[in-house]
Design an enzyme around this catalytic site. Sequence first.
Site, PDB file in Angstrom:
ATOM      1  N   CYS A  47       0.840  -1.203   0.000  1.00  0.00           N
ATOM      2  CA  CYS A  47       0.000   0.000   0.000  1.00  0.00           C
ATOM      3  C   CYS A  47       0.870   1.246   0.000  1.00  0.00           C
ATOM      4  O   CYS A  47       1.429   1.636   1.043  1.00  0.00           O
ATOM      5  CB  CYS A  47      -0.916  -0.016   1.223  1.00  0.00           C
ATOM      6  SG  CYS A  47      -1.962   1.454   1.364  1.00  0.00           S
ATOM      7  N   CYS A  71      -0.417   4.129   2.170  1.00  0.00           N
ATOM      8  CA  CYS A  71      -0.333   3.826   3.605  1.00  0.00           C
ATOM      9  C   CYS A  71       1.082   4.038   4.120  1.00  0.00           C
ATOM     10  O   CYS A  71       1.296   4.584   5.210  1.00  0.00           O
ATOM     11  CB  CYS A  71      -0.747   2.382   3.880  1.00  0.00           C
ATOM     12  SG  CYS A  71      -2.394   1.937   3.317  1.00  0.00           S
ATOM     13  N   ASP A  72       2.067   3.579   3.360  1.00  0.00           N
ATOM     14  CA  ASP A  72       3.442   3.517   3.849  1.00  0.00           C
ATOM     15  C   ASP A  72       4.431   4.421   3.120  1.00  0.00           C
ATOM     16  O   ASP A  72       5.607   4.479   3.500  1.00  0.00           O
ATOM     17  CB  ASP A  72       3.952   2.069   3.750  1.00  0.00           C
ATOM     18  CG  ASP A  72       3.085   1.108   4.550  1.00  0.00           C
ATOM     19  OD1 ASP A  72       2.553   1.526   5.593  1.00  0.00           O
ATOM     20  OD2 ASP A  72       2.942  -0.053   4.128  1.00  0.00           O
TER      21      ASP A  72
END
Length: 309
Positions: A132, A135-136
């Site tokens: 992701c 997300c990261d």
Amino acid sequence: MFDLAVIGAGATGLTAAIYAARAGINFIVLEKDGIGGGQIMSAHSVQNYPGFENISGIELSEKILNHSVSLGAEIRYFNVDSITNSGNYKIISSTHGETVTAKTVLIATGAKPKKLEIPGENEFSGKGVSYCATCDGSFYADKDIAVIGGGDTAIEDVIYLSNICSTVTLIHRSKVFRAAKSRTALVQELKNVKIILEAQIKEIIGKNKVTALKFLEKGVEKEIMVDGVFIAVGIQPVTDCLKNLPIKLENGFIVADENCKTNIPGIFAAGDIRTKPLRQFLSAASDGSNAVRSIQEYLINTKNETAPY
């Protein structure tokens, strides 16, 4: 006892909730991750959903969630373990021993990212390996990373990460990208992006975290130094809850027609979990509305049936 139990609170499940609420159906939404959102949550920018020229996946999901809740949708944390077909009634059991009984079930569990299944992938998951980008991605500011894949998700990940990372190396196993040409063309113009085609990933290398990536490029073994690897090589259906259900599958996906009907009366499947040529946020939402129409018809046809207790 519910008329409908929706399993999954992604685009499909929440759209179904909106339509079920408006139709006056007694329903509940079951979601193992609490308040869900599905794969769209990892999308940095959504530009193909009508009415929104540019919106993040998280923001779009929140709008649909708020819409469904405003209409009275009940979304319950419930990790579904199995579904049992008892004729006109379906019993949904959780991993914690709870049960929910409903006349119909809409399976909208969606899909999850595929893994490469190579050495180092599991070992460094969360330590340099991610599925992701949104997300990261912030963890890799001004660092060198690689993105694996050639579809829309991989391309969008590269575009997003190119604004954060020092360099992005896009590695694809084929000569041709599967992604939209307009987005692929944009990637090819990014100065800090390098593209490697016809390459097979062999190993993710590191000690306490990812340090390098080994691959074969046209048969020649190579290695590049990277701080992170973002894997975007496709999806696989989430079917854990189907283990006790004699439902027809095709390549792991539930076989369901355009009305979202499966081979089991009263059980419907919609969104990325079912067999279909296009898996997009819009088509997932469309499935949710279509499924509720089919469920309404089923409930009307069986309304004179009595409970077996």
